[in-house]
Design an enzyme around this catalytic site. Sequence first.
Site, PDB file in Angstrom:
ATOM      1  N   SER A  53       0.863  -1.178   0.000  1.00 36.60           N
ATOM      2  CA  SER A  53       0.000   0.000   0.000  1.00 36.60           C
ATOM      3  C   SER A  53       0.898   1.226   0.000  1.00 36.60           C
ATOM      4  O   SER A  53       2.053   1.161   0.437  1.00 36.60           O
ATOM      5  CB  SER A  53      -0.884   0.007   1.252  1.00 36.60           C
ATOM      6  OG  SER A  53      -1.530   1.262   1.420  1.00 36.60           O
ATOM      7  N   TYR A  82      -1.849   0.351  10.665  1.00 36.76           N
ATOM      8  CA  TYR A  82      -1.852  -0.076   9.269  1.00 36.76           C
ATOM      9  C   TYR A  82      -0.574   0.358   8.562  1.00 36.76           C
ATOM     10  O   TYR A  82       0.019  -0.429   7.815  1.00 36.76           O
ATOM     11  CB  TYR A  82      -3.087   0.496   8.555  1.00 36.76           C
ATOM     12  CG  TYR A  82      -3.237   0.018   7.130  1.00 36.76           C
ATOM     13  CD1 TYR A  82      -3.371  -1.329   6.838  1.00 36.76           C
ATOM     14  CD2 TYR A  82      -3.272   0.924   6.072  1.00 36.76           C
ATOM     15  CE1 TYR A  82      -3.524  -1.773   5.535  1.00 36.76           C
ATOM     16  CE2 TYR A  82      -3.440   0.496   4.766  1.00 36.76           C
ATOM     17  CZ  TYR A  82      -3.557  -0.858   4.503  1.00 36.76           C
ATOM     18  OH  TYR A  82      -3.706  -1.290   3.198  1.00 36.76           O
TER      19      TYR A  82
END
Length: 252
Positions: A136, A149
């Site tokens: 990501s 995250y």
Amino acid sequence: MSGDDRRVAVVTGASSGIGAATARRLAAEGYRVVCAARRAERVEALAAEVGGLAVPCDVTHDADVARLAEAAGPVVHVLVNNAGGALGLEPVAAADVDLWQRMYDTNVLGTLRVTKALLPALVAADGEGIVVNVGSIAGLLAYEGGGGYTVAKHGVHVMTETLRLELVEQPVRVTEVAPGMVHTEEFSLTRFDGDRERADRVYEGVPGPLVAEDVADAIAWMATRPAHVNVDLLVIKPRAQAAPHKVHRLPS
């Protein structure tokens, strides 16, 4: 492979979103896709659709991963480590340690378990083996509220780089795709613990966020480059997103 001479691709987190789209895309490229995810009914339906094999698998469980490796067989050409996800948006000072642990276990240790288990089969693929880790832009940049995250996806990014260094003499390519904003049916809904209103606000007013098929197309492109070509890192974002915190939104 029971008489099936198609190349083999394994996709984790294949029950929805990027994983399901990737399974469909690789099947269209001629791969026999091993679809792995926790939700058995979903991966069974997907495998039936694409002519692949369903393996119910929680990547945080050693026994499940061992069963996945056995089902995939002695030769695997493509491994897409997609299982992962985000939970919560609390600042670090208010972090929920249990959520951080779950994100690390799935994104980082899950990717580690599956890669370790399937690496011999990837090496056995006569130079065609490739690992595609789904990272990501959160693994490259920090943003407020990203917390656990961003930590987990930074871990995936560094693990990918380390593995590439360690396998440089092996006939396996090690790659990462790092998507930005992708509008899937579950990512933000999971992050906000089922709060549909908060999940929908993530994409509100954004002209043309990515969809799962965009990322699947990028993964298939990476996997189908000639065997001597390694796409170390492919960052893919919608045009409306310059950075995690910089997104163009149309007025309501």
